[in-house]
Write an enzyme that holds these catalytic residues in place. Structure first.
Site: not given
Ligand code: SF4
Length: 391
Positions: A49, A132, A150, A204, A211, A214, A220
């Site tokens: 870390e 953190y 972070d 992201c 996305c 994701c 989101c």
């Molecule tokens: Fe990031 Fe939202 Fe795209 Fe997922 S959907 S990668 S959280 S911007």
């Protein structure tokens, strides 16, 4: 609005639960295999870390392995001398991290019998461990249900709920921590925090996030609005400070080879605790900002002026070998490099009350810890190489 109240209003309990499940399922199958993941000790998490603060994963991996080969336990680190520690850190930058890690290891051994505190609050009492790092170690190594934020996590959170405002402001920071605290999984806080960091690092990303891959895109808001890259708002860091430095590589003939003069930088500040070729700040014309009334000052005078007849008569030659550019996060450095050859070490420049200086064999330069900037100076002065770099 109070950050806790804001977060409470924008994250409903049912959403939080499904968010955790989606993220953790994704992490199970998509996480990168990294040497500090899996069954490693709290000390190993701590080292990882600290190294990962301000440094990319790909750079840290080799340093981490080398570090643990040399200092496999907190006791081994505590017993090491500062020179060994700084040497191993060389090239990673932000050298204060190594110094604090070393000092805190000694404290953990002396005061806690080698056992790290098991809570974020306890860990924060150690030098070099902030909110953190404490959260990361406590959640990953000790399963404490605390969040971490972070840069990667802050970006994910800002996009999830379209958080606006200056990302360096206290308000933005408070909202990020409150949101991370709301979302963290109390049963698997370490995995959850690592999953958030992993999502920010691999999916992201700051530009062109993927996305479509994701696991939480259905939660989101930025994705739903089709305006992902506007969050978080860009940070205006202003121009880098310009700094010009004259560096003298002072060489002296000695039996069987050549010696070179090095000195240690003050513990605090830029390149703190590292060794360097004597350097001093100069103005735009390359003249010293302040006069030094000692032998080294006279050597700089000779080097910069090109005059080879100082009062002590020991300078054989001075040569300007050009300048180098070196870029740090906040500073743009220009380094004027001079090679100064002395007939011998007759004028003992190593003796100085206020600074730690040494003559070392040129062949042993790799044994002392120096910044990347000084390694470039070394290459330029001793092998005619060296160029521009950024860290
Ligand atoms: Fe990031 Fe939202 Fe795209 Fe997922 S959907 S990668 S959280 S911007």
């Amino acid at each position: 609005m109070d950050p806790e109240a804001f977060v409470e209003a924008v994250w409903h309990d049912s959403e939080v639960e499904t968010f955790r499940r989606s993220l953790l399922d994704w992490y199970e199958t998509h996480r990168r295999e990294l040497p500090w993941r899996g069954d490693v000790s709290p000390y190993e998490h701590w080292v990882a870390e600290v190294m990962l603060q301000q440094t990319q994963v790909s750079t840290v991996v080799d340093y981490y392995r080398r570090w643990l080969d040399r200092f496999p336990t907190v006791e081994a680190l505590a017993e090491a001398d500062r020179e060994q520690v700084m040497e191993l850190w060389e090239g990673l930058g932000y050298y204060r991290r190594a110094r604090y890690l070393h000092e805190s290891a000694r404290r953990v051994v002396e005061e806690r019998d080698g056992e790290l505190p098991m809570t974020a609050d306890g860990l924060e009492q150690l030098k070099g461990i902030g909110e953190y790092t404490a959260g990361a170690i406590a959640s990953i190594a000790f399963n404490e249900s605390v969040p971490v934020v972070d840069g990667n996590v802050a970006r994910v959170l800002a996009r999830l709920r379209q958080v606006t405002g200056d990302p360096t402001s206290t308000d933005f920071r408070n909202v990020s921590w409150a949101m991370a605290g709301r979302l963290v999984d109390p049963d698997r806080p370490g995995d959850f925090n690592q999953a958030m960091m992993e999502l920010g690092a691999t999916v992201c990303t700051p530009t062109k996030p993927t996305c479509m891959l994701c696991p939480v895109s259905d939660k989101c808001d930025a994705f739903a609005s089709g305006d992902v890259e506007s969050f978080p708002e860009p940070v205006d860091r202003g121009p880098r400070k310009q700094m010009r430095v004259a560096t003298a590589v002072v060489l002296a003939a000695e039996e069987g080879g050549q010696a070179v003069l090095v000195r240690r930088r003050p513990a605090e500040g830029l390149f703190g605790g590292l060794w360097e070729f004597p350097s001093q700040e100069v103005d735009e014309e390359g003249r010293p900002d302040a006069d030094r009334d000692d032998e080294l000052g006279r050597i700089f005078e000779s080097a910069i002026s090109g005059e080879t007849s100082p009062s002590d008569g020991s300078i054989q030659s001075v040569e300007s070998v050009g300048d180098l550019q070196h870029t740090l996060t906040h500073i743009e450095m220009t380094i004027d490099v001079y090679v100064v050859r002395l007939e011998s070490k007759a004028v003992d420049l190593a003796k100085h009350a206020d600074e730690e200086r040494r003559w070392i064999e040129v062949a042993s330069l790799s044994d002392v810890a120096m910044s990347t900037a000084m390694r470039k100076v070394e290459r330029r002065a001793l092998s005619g190489d060296g160029g521009s770099t950024s860290v």
